[in-house]
Write a protein that holds these residues in place. Sequence first.
Motif, mmCIF file in Angstrom:
data_model
loop_
_atom_site.group_PDB
_atom_site.id
_atom_site.type_symbol
_atom_site.label_atom_id
_atom_site.label_comp_id
_atom_site.label_asym_id
_atom_site.label_seq_id
_atom_site.Cartn_x
_atom_site.Cartn_y
_atom_site.Cartn_z
ATOM 1 N N THR A 117 0.830 -1.196 0.000
ATOM 2 C CA THR A 117 0.000 0.000 0.000
ATOM 3 C C THR A 117 0.871 1.254 0.000
ATOM 4 O OG1 THR A 117 -0.111 0.177 2.406
ATOM 5 C CG2 THR A 117 -1.815 -1.181 1.314
ATOM 6 N N THR A 118 0.313 2.335 -0.487
ATOM 7 C CA THR A 118 1.034 3.607 -0.466
ATOM 8 C C THR A 118 1.342 4.004 0.973
ATOM 9 O OG1 THR A 118 -0.054 4.298 -2.503
ATOM 10 C CG2 THR A 118 0.946 6.029 -1.170
ATOM 11 N N ARG A 119 0.391 3.803 1.852
ATOM 12 C CA ARG A 119 0.616 4.134 3.263
ATOM 13 C C ARG A 119 1.775 3.320 3.837
ATOM 14 N NH1 ARG A 119 -3.857 4.546 8.048
ATOM 15 N NH2 ARG A 119 -2.367 4.954 9.702
ATOM 16 N N GLY A 120 1.818 2.032 3.483
ATOM 17 C CA GLY A 120 2.918 1.184 3.950
ATOM 18 C C GLY A 120 4.254 1.687 3.458
ATOM 19 N N TYR A 121 4.299 2.083 2.187
ATOM 20 C CA TYR A 121 5.548 2.609 1.640
ATOM 21 C C TYR A 121 5.941 3.927 2.324
ATOM 22 C CZ TYR A 121 9.177 4.393 -1.241
ATOM 23 O OH TYR A 121 10.377 4.909 -1.630
ATOM 24 N N ARG A 122 4.969 4.802 2.508
ATOM 25 C CA ARG A 122 5.263 6.095 3.154
ATOM 26 C C ARG A 122 5.892 5.899 4.528
ATOM 27 N NH1 ARG A 122 -0.229 8.705 1.271
ATOM 28 N NH2 ARG A 122 0.486 9.557 -0.704
ATOM 29 N N ASN A 123 5.459 4.870 5.235
ATOM 30 C CA ASN A 123 6.032 4.601 6.559
ATOM 31 C C ASN A 123 7.529 4.332 6.485
ATOM 32 O OD1 ASN A 123 3.686 4.995 8.048
ATOM 33 N ND2 ASN A 123 3.043 2.878 7.803
ATOM 34 N N TYR A 124 7.986 3.718 5.402
ATOM 35 C CA TYR A 124 9.429 3.516 5.231
ATOM 36 C C TYR A 124 10.134 4.852 5.036
ATOM 37 C CZ TYR A 124 8.469 -1.463 4.571
ATOM 38 O OH TYR A 124 8.064 -2.756 4.738
ATOM 39 N N GLU A 125 9.560 5.715 4.215
ATOM 40 C CA GLU A 125 10.193 7.016 3.978
ATOM 41 C C GLU A 125 10.097 7.946 5.184
ATOM 42 O OE1 GLU A 125 9.401 9.139 0.387
ATOM 43 O OE2 GLU A 125 10.092 7.492 -0.866
ATOM 44 N N LEU A 126 9.087 7.749 6.009
ATOM 45 C CA LEU A 126 8.962 8.558 7.224
ATOM 46 C C LEU A 126 9.859 8.051 8.343
ATOM 47 C CD1 LEU A 126 5.091 9.080 7.310
ATOM 48 C CD2 LEU A 126 6.844 10.826 6.867
ATOM 49 N N GLY A 127 10.366 6.838 8.180
ATOM 50 C CA GLY A 127 11.219 6.256 9.206
ATOM 51 C C GLY A 127 10.460 5.636 10.361
ATOM 52 N N THR A 128 9.148 5.458 10.194
ATOM 53 C CA THR A 128 8.353 4.853 11.262
ATOM 54 C C THR A 128 8.300 3.334 11.135
ATOM 55 O OG1 THR A 128 6.316 5.168 9.997
ATOM 56 C CG2 THR A 128 6.908 6.892 11.570
ATOM 57 N N ARG A 129 8.837 2.832 10.023
ATOM 58 C CA ARG A 129 8.864 1.387 9.796
ATOM 59 C C ARG A 129 10.154 1.050 9.059
ATOM 60 N NH1 ARG A 129 4.400 -2.091 6.412
ATOM 61 N NH2 ARG A 129 5.230 -4.110 7.002
ATOM 62 N N GLU A 130 10.743 -0.105 9.397
ATOM 63 C CA GLU A 130 11.948 -0.560 8.716
ATOM 64 C C GLU A 130 11.664 -1.887 8.035
ATOM 65 O OE1 GLU A 130 15.278 -0.638 11.343
ATOM 66 O OE2 GLU A 130 15.215 1.516 11.681
ATOM 67 N N PRO A 131 12.213 -2.081 6.840
ATOM 68 C CA PRO A 131 11.936 -3.310 6.101
ATOM 69 C C PRO A 131 12.685 -4.508 6.673
ATOM 70 C CG PRO A 131 13.520 -1.992 4.909
ATOM 71 C CD PRO A 131 13.081 -1.174 6.095
ATOM 72 N N ASN A 132 12.097 -5.696 6.495
ATOM 73 C CA ASN A 132 12.836 -6.906 6.845
ATOM 74 C C ASN A 132 13.843 -7.160 5.726
ATOM 75 O OD1 ASN A 132 11.542 -8.315 4.727
ATOM 76 N ND2 ASN A 132 9.925 -9.017 6.077
ATOM 77 N N LEU A 133 14.683 -8.151 5.910
ATOM 78 C CA LEU A 133 15.770 -8.397 4.974
ATOM 79 C C LEU A 133 15.282 -8.699 3.558
ATOM 80 C CD1 LEU A 133 18.776 -8.635 4.485
ATOM 81 C CD2 LEU A 133 18.651 -11.005 5.244
ATOM 82 N N SER A 134 14.287 -9.555 3.426
ATOM 83 C CA SER A 134 13.831 -9.904 2.077
ATOM 84 C C SER A 134 13.201 -8.704 1.376
ATOM 85 C CB SER A 134 12.863 -11.088 2.112
ATOM 86 O OG SER A 134 11.701 -10.770 2.825
ATOM 87 N N PHE A 135 12.501 -7.849 2.114
ATOM 88 C CA PHE A 135 11.919 -6.662 1.502
ATOM 89 C C PHE A 135 13.000 -5.644 1.161
ATOM 90 C CE2 PHE A 135 9.323 -2.806 1.233
ATOM 91 C CZ PHE A 135 8.379 -3.249 0.325
ATOM 92 N N LEU A 136 14.039 -5.574 1.973
ATOM 93 C CA LEU A 136 15.159 -4.685 1.690
ATOM 94 C C LEU A 136 15.823 -5.079 0.373
ATOM 95 C CD1 LEU A 136 16.853 -2.314 2.752
ATOM 96 C CD2 LEU A 136 18.285 -3.997 3.918
ATOM 97 N N VAL A 137 15.948 -6.371 0.124
ATOM 98 C CA VAL A 137 16.492 -6.850 -1.146
ATOM 99 C C VAL A 137 15.612 -6.370 -2.291
ATOM 100 C CG1 VAL A 137 16.951 -8.913 -2.541
ATOM 101 C CG2 VAL A 137 17.652 -8.855 -0.139
ATOM 102 N N SER A 138 14.294 -6.483 -2.142
ATOM 103 C CA SER A 138 13.364 -6.029 -3.182
ATOM 104 C C SER A 138 13.497 -4.533 -3.435
ATOM 105 C CB SER A 138 11.916 -6.342 -2.791
ATOM 106 O OG SER A 138 11.700 -7.716 -2.752
ATOM 107 N N LEU A 139 13.594 -3.761 -2.374
ATOM 108 C CA LEU A 139 13.761 -2.314 -2.520
ATOM 109 C C LEU A 139 15.029 -1.994 -3.304
ATOM 110 C CD1 LEU A 139 12.837 -0.998 1.036
ATOM 111 C CD2 LEU A 139 11.705 -0.365 -1.089
ATOM 112 N N ALA A 140 16.127 -2.600 -2.913
ATOM 113 C CA ALA A 140 17.399 -2.343 -3.588
ATOM 114 C C ALA A 140 17.324 -2.740 -5.053
ATOM 115 C CB ALA A 140 18.527 -3.087 -2.876
ATOM 116 N N ASP A 141 16.711 -3.882 -5.334
ATOM 117 C CA ASP A 141 16.573 -4.325 -6.726
ATOM 118 C C ASP A 141 15.748 -3.348 -7.549
ATOM 119 O OD1 ASP A 141 18.099 -6.577 -6.242
ATOM 120 O OD2 ASP A 141 16.381 -7.946 -6.144
ATOM 121 N N LYS A 142 14.617 -2.931 -7.023
ATOM 122 C CA LYS A 142 13.733 -2.019 -7.766
ATOM 123 C C LYS A 142 14.367 -0.653 -7.979
ATOM 124 C CE LYS A 142 10.364 -4.986 -7.825
ATOM 125 N NZ LYS A 142 10.309 -5.944 -8.895
ATOM 126 N N LEU A 143 15.201 -0.231 -7.039
ATOM 127 C CA LEU A 143 15.850 1.077 -7.142
ATOM 128 C C LEU A 143 17.206 1.003 -7.833
ATOM 129 C CD1 LEU A 143 14.925 2.393 -3.596
ATOM 130 C CD2 LEU A 143 13.997 3.195 -5.781
#
Length: 72
Positions: free
Chosen positions: A28-54
């Motif tokens: 969700t957009t809200r879920g993503y915004r939480n990462y950019e706001l620093g209120t949520r941190e990704p788990n390892l597998s999601f961090l891999v996905s973020l790095a790949d997409k970026l």
Amino acid sequence: MEFAKRLKQYRNEMGYTQEEMAMVLGITTRGYRNYELGTREPNLSFLVSLADKLNVSMDNLIGREFPKEANQ
């Protein structure tokens, strides 16, 4: 620079809006915004996905730097 700021910087460099990035990641957009706001941190597998997409390394995304002595 902290993770949330780096995430936003790399997203902007790729030309994605928050909504587009969320859609690409399948969250969700809200879920993503939480990462950019620093209120949520990704788990390892999601961090891999973020790095790949970026198209950046996980080290760059999380701000990991190596001492010069360790690279020699």
